[in-house]
Enzyme design. Structure first.
Site, mmCIF file in Angstrom:
data_model
loop_
_atom_site.group_PDB
_atom_site.id
_atom_site.type_symbol
_atom_site.label_atom_id
_atom_site.label_comp_id
_atom_site.label_asym_id
_atom_site.label_seq_id
_atom_site.Cartn_x
_atom_site.Cartn_y
_atom_site.Cartn_z
ATOM 1 N N PRO A 1 0.238 -1.048 0.074
ATOM 2 C CA PRO A 1 -0.036 -0.305 -0.164
ATOM 3 C C PRO A 1 0.859 1.299 0.061
ATOM 4 C CG PRO A 1 -0.186 -0.604 1.820
ATOM 5 C CD PRO A 1 0.709 -2.029 1.451
ATOM 6 N N GLU A 2 0.543 2.336 -0.724
ATOM 7 C CA GLU A 2 1.393 3.282 -0.830
ATOM 8 C C GLU A 2 0.181 4.178 -0.526
ATOM 9 O OE1 GLU A 2 3.153 4.947 -4.130
ATOM 10 O OE2 GLU A 2 3.719 2.864 -4.802
#
Ligand SMILES: [Zn+2]
Length: 281
Positions: free
Chosen positions: A2-3
């Site tokens: 996840p960014e």
């Protein structure tokens, strides 16, 4: 992994569901890897606290906790709460924060369950255990600047004169936090800068363009609800993400959307970087 936009989406989902709820009890599994604070300290800090706010710091989820006992029913204490605390969660590669009904089967690799006064549960699930759970008294700071909050001047100053490739500098969380591999590649494409160029060789004007590109890409991804290519889910346990149209990331050999040239891939410090050899200089 996840960014920033995915974490922002998860945070917004959690904010809607758990703010104002109280943590009644906490169960922590036996695996030590995700625990960056001692298990007893995490449980002791969370139990009996009200979730006052959920926000994002870089790629960390921060739960602001207030001591429930100091807030009598119907009254708002104006006094500073000495029992305030922060619960910080980093999802790592495969971590998920899920709001569940207690009757929902407990997923394999569940490391923490916080049972809330509303009856629901907040569960942290992480098969690969690169995620991190910790508690802090206040002022948690993951380092680096928030790309969506920093000024253009400050952003340029951070990157100017660095000897590393611009892509590595963008991924350096001590400079700008939360920009990961996908959004770094997409931002560099929009700014017309090749990932391998040394930051020091990039003009002020180009860095200004990069600043705007990074913010544009992150904002678009947030408005789409994150664009993760991995298999995690949002705070409801539902598949919550739509894919942002990638111009370069993961498109090696495919034609550039702007000029038709085949997208190239290079490996920089162990990470794949994608770029258009014509549109990016
Ligand atoms: Zn192109």
């Amino acid at each position: 992994m996840p960014e920033l936009p995915e974490v922002e989406t998860i945070v917004r989902g959690l904010e809607r569901r758990v703010v104002g709820d109280m943590i009644e009890s906490v169960w922590i599994g036996s695996r030590k890897q995700p625990l960056k604070s001692p298990a007893a300290l995490i449980a002791g800090t969370l139990e009996g606290k009200r979730i006052d706010r959920v926000h994002r710091a870089g790629k960390h989820i921060v739960f602001e906790l207030k001591s429930f006992a100091t807030l009598p029913k119907g009254k708002r204490s104006e006094k500073p709460d000495n029992n305030a605390a922060q619960w910080v969660v980093h999802l790592g590669m495969t971590g998920r924060m899920v709001v569940s009904e207690p009757s929902t089967e407990i997923a394999k690799h569940t490391h923490l369950i916080a049972t809330l006064a509303s009856g629901r549960q907040l569960r942290f699930v992480d098969p690969r255990m690169f995620g991190k759970l910790s508690v802090h008294s206040a002022g948690f700071d993951p380092g680096g600047v928030e790309p969506l909050e920093v000024s253009e001047e400050r952003f340029i100053a951070l990157f100017r004169g660095r000897k590393t490739p611009i892509k590595s500098a963008l991924l350096n969380q001590k400079l700008a936090r939360g920009v990961g591999n996908i959004y770094a590649d997409e931002s560099l494409f929009r700014a017309g800068i090749r990932p391998r160029r040394r930051a020091a060789a990039i003009t002020r004007k180009e860095l200004g363009k990069l600043y705007r590109s990074v913010r544009e890409v992150l904002r678009e991804a947030i408005s789409l609800g994150g664009s993760s290519v991995s298999d995690y889910v949002d705070a409801d346990g539902e598949e919550g993400f739509f894919q942002l149209q990638h111009h370069v990331y993961g498109r090696e050999g495919e034609p550039c959307h702007t000029c038709g040239t085949a997208i190239r891939r290079v490996v920089l410090v162990g990470r794949s970087s994608h770029y258009c050899p014509k549109c990016q200089k």
